[in-house]
Design a protein around this motif. Structure first.
Motif, short mmCIF file in Angstrom:
data_model
loop_
_atom_site.label_atom_id
_atom_site.label_comp_id
_atom_site.label_asym_id
_atom_site.label_seq_id
_atom_site.Cartn_x
_atom_site.Cartn_y
_atom_site.Cartn_z
N SER A 22 -2.67 0.18 9.28
CA SER A 22 -3.17 -0.36 8.02
C SER A 22 -2.02 -1.01 7.26
CB SER A 22 -3.77 0.78 7.20
OG SER A 22 -3.86 0.46 5.84
N PHE A 23 -2.32 -2.17 6.66
CA PHE A 23 -1.32 -2.81 5.80
C PHE A 23 -1.08 -1.96 4.56
CE2 PHE A 23 -2.83 -6.48 8.24
CZ PHE A 23 -1.62 -7.07 8.58
N ARG A 24 -2.12 -1.38 4.01
CA ARG A 24 -2.00 -0.58 2.79
C ARG A 24 -1.13 0.65 3.05
NH1 ARG A 24 -4.23 3.79 1.05
NH2 ARG A 24 -5.87 3.85 2.62
N ARG A 25 -1.43 1.39 4.10
CA ARG A 25 -0.65 2.60 4.39
C ARG A 25 0.80 2.24 4.75
NH1 ARG A 25 -5.61 4.25 6.99
NH2 ARG A 25 -4.75 3.69 9.02
N ALA A 26 0.98 1.13 5.44
CA ALA A 26 2.36 0.69 5.76
C ALA A 26 3.12 0.36 4.49
CB ALA A 26 2.32 -0.51 6.70
N ALA A 27 2.47 -0.33 3.56
CA ALA A 27 3.12 -0.70 2.30
C ALA A 27 3.52 0.55 1.52
CB ALA A 27 2.19 -1.57 1.47
N ILE A 28 2.63 1.54 1.49
CA ILE A 28 2.94 2.79 0.78
C ILE A 28 4.14 3.47 1.44
CG2 ILE A 28 2.10 5.13 0.31
CD1 ILE A 28 -0.73 3.80 -0.03
N SER A 29 4.12 3.52 2.77
CA SER A 29 5.21 4.14 3.51
C SER A 29 6.54 3.42 3.28
CB SER A 29 4.87 4.15 5.00
OG SER A 29 5.94 4.62 5.76
N LEU A 30 6.48 2.11 3.20
CA LEU A 30 7.69 1.30 3.01
C LEU A 30 8.11 1.22 1.54
CD1 LEU A 30 6.67 -1.59 5.41
CD2 LEU A 30 8.60 -0.04 5.76
#
Length: 111
Positions: free
Chosen positions: A22-30
């Motif tokens: 997911s782009f959203r989960r990746a953004a949160i992780s990053l």
């Protein structure tokens, strides 16, 4: 390890999106905005000339091209990091220790 080269940032985004699904989960992780991740991946796909992800309401799925690229990117980043660690180790002055020991032999009696 932080990005060694500025260009590896987008590749790390790519790996994180693939890992998170997911782009959203990746953004949160990053710790960055989703739009930044999405834009970076879109630019990467444009540069490569292939879609790396199939986008759907439940997240993303890697395309065949994306899976092959992911394998190569992981290997390449591992090699870059190993090279940077080796160069850093070679470039640092060695910390040598000199130990000086003194001992005496006491003669017991005449020779």
């Amino acid at each position: 390890m932080p990005d060694i080269f500025t260009g590896t940032r987008v590749l790390r985004y790519f790996i994180e999106v693939a890992s998170q699904g997911s782009f959203r989960r990746a953004a949160i992780s990053l710790g960055i905005q989703e739009s930044s991740v999405s834009r970076a991946i879109r630019n990467l796909e444009d540069q490569i000339g292939a879609s790396l992800f199939i986008r759907h309401s439940g997240g993303i799925t890697l395309t065949l091209a994306g899976q092959r690229f992911l394998d190569r990117v992981r290997d390449a980043l591992d090699q870059l990091e190993a090279g940077a660690r080796e160069a850093a180790a070679i470039g640092q002055p060695e910390r040598a220790h000199l130990k000086v020991g003194v001992f005496s032999v006491a003669a017991c009696g005449a020779i």
